[in-house]
Design an enzyme around this catalytic site. Structure first.
Site, PDB file in Angstrom:
ATOM      1  N   HIS A 158     -37.195  27.643  24.029  1.00  0.00           N
ATOM      2  CA  HIS A 158     -38.016  28.581  23.249  1.00  0.00           C
ATOM      3  C   HIS A 158     -39.314  28.953  23.956  1.00  0.00           C
ATOM      4  O   HIS A 158     -39.995  29.892  23.544  1.00  0.00           O
ATOM      5  CB  HIS A 158     -38.327  27.969  21.875  1.00  0.00           C
ATOM      6  N   ASP A 366     -46.548  33.105  26.617  1.00  0.00           N
ATOM      7  CA  ASP A 366     -45.782  32.815  25.400  1.00  0.00           C
ATOM      8  C   ASP A 366     -44.306  33.065  25.669  1.00  0.00           C
ATOM      9  O   ASP A 366     -43.962  34.071  26.304  1.00  0.00           O
ATOM     10  CB  ASP A 366     -46.246  33.748  24.266  1.00  0.00           C
TER      11      ASP A 366
HETATM   12  C1  GDG Z   1     -42.397  28.930  19.827  1.00  0.00           C
HETATM   13  C2  GDG Z   1     -42.768  29.657  21.147  1.00  0.00           C
HETATM   14  C3  GDG Z   1     -41.338  31.586  20.429  1.00  0.00           C
HETATM   15  C4  GDG Z   1     -48.207  31.288  11.914  1.00  0.00           C
HETATM   16  N1  GDG Z   1     -49.262  31.065  11.108  1.00  0.00           N
HETATM   17  C5  GDG Z   1     -48.777  31.012   9.852  1.00  0.00           C
HETATM   18  C6  GDG Z   1     -47.399  31.217   9.905  1.00  0.00           C
HETATM   19  N2  GDG Z   1     -47.074  31.384  11.185  1.00  0.00           N
HETATM   20  C7  GDG Z   1     -45.694  31.678  11.669  1.00  0.00           C
HETATM   21  C8  GDG Z   1     -45.598  33.082  12.197  1.00  0.00           C
HETATM   22  C9  GDG Z   1     -44.398  32.972  13.134  1.00  0.00           C
HETATM   23  C10 GDG Z   1     -44.487  31.526  13.613  1.00  0.00           C
HETATM   24  O1  GDG Z   1     -45.376  30.830  12.737  1.00  0.00           O
HETATM   25  C11 GDG Z   1     -45.089  31.438  15.012  1.00  0.00           C
HETATM   26  O2  GDG Z   1     -44.094  31.811  15.924  1.00  0.00           O
HETATM   27  P1  GDG Z   1     -44.473  32.269  17.417  1.00  0.00           P
HETATM   28  O3  GDG Z   1     -43.235  32.798  18.027  1.00  0.00           O
HETATM   29  O4  GDG Z   1     -45.556  33.281  17.360  1.00  0.00           O
HETATM   30  O5  GDG Z   1     -45.061  30.984  18.155  1.00  0.00           O
HETATM   31  P2  GDG Z   1     -44.741  29.381  18.336  1.00  0.00           P
HETATM   32  O6  GDG Z   1     -45.003  28.645  17.077  1.00  0.00           O
HETATM   33  O7  GDG Z   1     -45.578  28.963  19.493  1.00  0.00           O
HETATM   34  O8  GDG Z   1     -43.181  29.288  18.677  1.00  0.00           O
HETATM   35  C12 GDG Z   1     -42.729  31.170  20.937  1.00  0.00           C
HETATM   36  C13 GDG Z   1     -40.929  30.747  19.223  1.00  0.00           C
HETATM   37  O9  GDG Z   1     -41.034  29.342  19.496  1.00  0.00           O
HETATM   38  C14 GDG Z   1     -39.489  31.037  18.796  1.00  0.00           C
HETATM   39  O10 GDG Z   1     -38.606  30.850  19.863  1.00  0.00           O
HETATM   40  O11 GDG Z   1     -41.410  32.944  20.046  1.00  0.00           O
HETATM   41  O12 GDG Z   1     -42.997  31.830  22.159  1.00  0.00           O
HETATM   42  O13 GDG Z   1     -44.060  29.248  21.595  1.00  0.00           O
HETATM   43  O14 GDG Z   1     -43.188  33.136  12.429  1.00  0.00           O
HETATM   44  O15 GDG Z   1     -45.416  33.970  11.124  1.00  0.00           O
HETATM   45  N3  GDG Z   1     -46.611  31.243   8.807  1.00  0.00           N
HETATM   46  C15 GDG Z   1     -47.227  31.044   7.593  1.00  0.00           C
HETATM   47  N4  GDG Z   1     -48.576  30.823   7.492  1.00  0.00           N
HETATM   48  C16 GDG Z   1     -49.375  30.794   8.577  1.00  0.00           C
HETATM   49  O16 GDG Z   1     -50.592  30.586   8.449  1.00  0.00           O
HETATM   50  N5  GDG Z   1     -46.495  31.071   6.482  1.00  0.00           N
END
Ligand code: GDG
Length: 458
Positions: A158, A366
């Site tokens: 990921h 990322d």
């Molecule tokens: C890893 C990789 C890859 C965030 N704050 C809140 C909240 N979130 C949710 C977002 C989004 C998720 O968390 C974050 O996903 P990301 O993809 O941006 O980042 P990582 O957590 O670092 O994930 C990344 C991912 O895995 C999938 O393969 O894309 O590159 O680092 O869904 O909405 N959700 C809620 N409250 C918050 O305050 N409910």
């Protein structure tokens, strides 16, 4: 159809009615498991001081069995906080300076993978297809092979995969690469990550790129591919439209008093570029004083991994910086930065994306970044906002309608904010439509289907 066995560090149990909806990844994996029947195995999140953790806890829900294991406190310290989050995470995000390699932690990482394999193997049937997720579990296939398993085993990473010179700073990089060669398919988020992986194998003289996306190393031939993870695009769009009337979202709208809103949403993590982003916002205001009192920047940053010292330190740094920026550019009737250091409910988040004129997504590195995709899906088609996106997020390989920025270039990001705020409705619509069309096709189900098709064929 073969059963599917999903293994990941943490497992998402099915939602109880009344809970907030699960994220797209959990929904997609649960759907794939439900269709084929199968098991989702991983760490329960619990640890104890006992020498040997309790037996697996098995929970049946429809066609799916959730198999949860506890870990010992030492395991969590060495495998999870230690090697996974203080060596692999920083290195894969190109942060050699933050990698804190120790032999004890490395041994713990391999030991816990062996432990997972021993708990998983008795549950596996001959034609089961196994899908392992993320950097915590790279050596799992090697351990399962050691125990004689011949099943198809796929791995999806990921996070980014670094170029050879970064990877080689890790003393055990060879063991990690050898671990990957025991899979039948190794999936990355982007073509760049896949290229970095192939380049590392060739540079170290331990493998070769063959034709048709195949590699050979350590006497094995396996496939490599890139599969951009995504979201449930249509569902999230409908969800955001409904969320616009959520009470909290309406309150937020009232409270910005007609100012344009800019939103940033990230787990508190050094890879996300939050401090550079705050600098860029401050620079934008000092370069464009006409925007004083006309914009509100909302940064939502739930705490994460607070047990790791770098994260604890960062919590203080970001809070101090948000305060400093407000002190420097705020006025008696305007607080420019609203910084929220806790998680907010998903419906509120969706509604806030839709309210915001700019989605500011500027990680330094990322794997993909799902926030960028959620922001696009949440927009009002008649009045969409502008996505300002780091060129170093995997999502930048797909979202061609975004304003791409280099997050290290503070002034460049400040210019992009200004450009986003002044962009005509026509251009905003054109850019948004391009991205939305793409995300409708390449959603989370497509990601899941593409990976499983490549794993099970050929
Ligand atoms: C890893 C990789 C890859 C965030 N704050 C809140 C909240 N979130 C949710 C977002 C989004 C998720 O968390 C974050 O996903 P990301 O993809 O941006 O980042 P990582 O957590 O670092 O994930 C990344 C991912 O895995 C999938 O393969 O894309 O590159 O680092 O869904 O909405 N959700 C809620 N409250 C918050 O305050 N409910």
């Amino acid at each position: 159809m073969s059963r599917l066995i999903v293994v990941s560090n943490r497992v998402t149990l099915p939602q109880k009615s009344g809970d907030a909806p699960a994220g797209g990844l959990a929904v997609a994996l649960q759907a794939a498991l439900e269709e084929r029947g199968g098991i989702w195995m991983g760490w329960s999140g619990k640890s104890s001081g006992a020498k040997e953790p309790a037996p697996l806890s098995m929970q049946e829900h429809g066609n799916i069995t959730y198999a949860l294991t506890d870990l010992t406190k030492t395991d969590v310290e060495e495998y999870y906080h230690g090697f996974a989050n203080r060596v692999l995470w920083p290195l894969c995000h190109y942060r050699m300076d933050l990698a804190d390699y120790g032999r004890k932690e490395m041994a713990g990482y391999f030991r816990v993978n062996r432990f997972f394999a021993h708990r998983l193997a008795p549950l596996i049937q001959e034609d089961d297809v196994i899908w392992v997720h993320d950097y915590h579990l790279i050596p799992l296939a090697a351990e399962l092979r050691q125990m004689g398993l011949k099943n198809k085993i796929g791995f999806f990473l990921h996070i980014p995969w670094p170029p050879a010179d970064v990877l080689f700073t890790m003393p055990v990089h060879e063991e990690i690469m050898r671990g990957l060669s025991h899979y039948d398919l190794v999936g990355f988020q982007t073509d760049h990550d896949l290229d970095n992986f192939g380049g590392g194998l060739v540079r170290e003289g331990i493998g070769q790129r063959l034709s048709e996306g195949k590699f050979s190393s350590y006497g094995r031939v396996f496939k490599g591919g890139h599969y951009a993870i995504s979201i449930e695009t249509e569902q999230f769009a409908a969800f955001a439209q409904k969320a616009a009337s959520n009470v909290m979202v309406r309150k937020a709208k009232q409270s910005v008093e007609g100012r344009d809103m800019i939103i940033g949403v990230d787990r508190l993590d050094y890879s996300k570029g939050i401090t550079q982003r705050l600098d860029a916002f401050e620079r934008f205001i000092t370069m464009n004083p006409g925007y004083q009192n006309k914009v509100t920047y909302l940064q939502i940053t739930p705490k994460s991994r607070s047990e790791v010292p770098e994260y604890e330190q960062m919590q203080r740094t970001v809070a101090e910086q948000a305060g400093r920026v407000n002190g420097a550019i705020g006025t008696v009737d305007w607080v420019p930065v609203r910084y929220i250091n806790q998680s907010i409910a998903r419906p509120v988040l969706a509604g806030l994306y839709r309210l915001s004129r700019i989605g500011l997504v500027t990680p330094l590195r990322d794997g993909m970044n799902l926030v960028a995709k959620e922001y696009v899906a949440a927009q009002d088609p008649e009045n969409p906002g502008v996505l300002v996106l780091s060129r170093f997020a995997g999502a930048a390989r797909e979202l061609s309608g975004a304003l791409l920025v280099n997050p290290y270039d503070i002034e460049g990001t400040a210019h992009a904010i200004a450009r986003g705020l002044t962009m005509s409705l026509e251009e905003r619509k054109q850019r948004w439509e391009r991205m939305m069309e793409h995300l409708k096709v390449y959603d989370i189900n497509r990601w899941c289907d593409d990976f499983l098709k490549d794993l099970t064929t050929g």
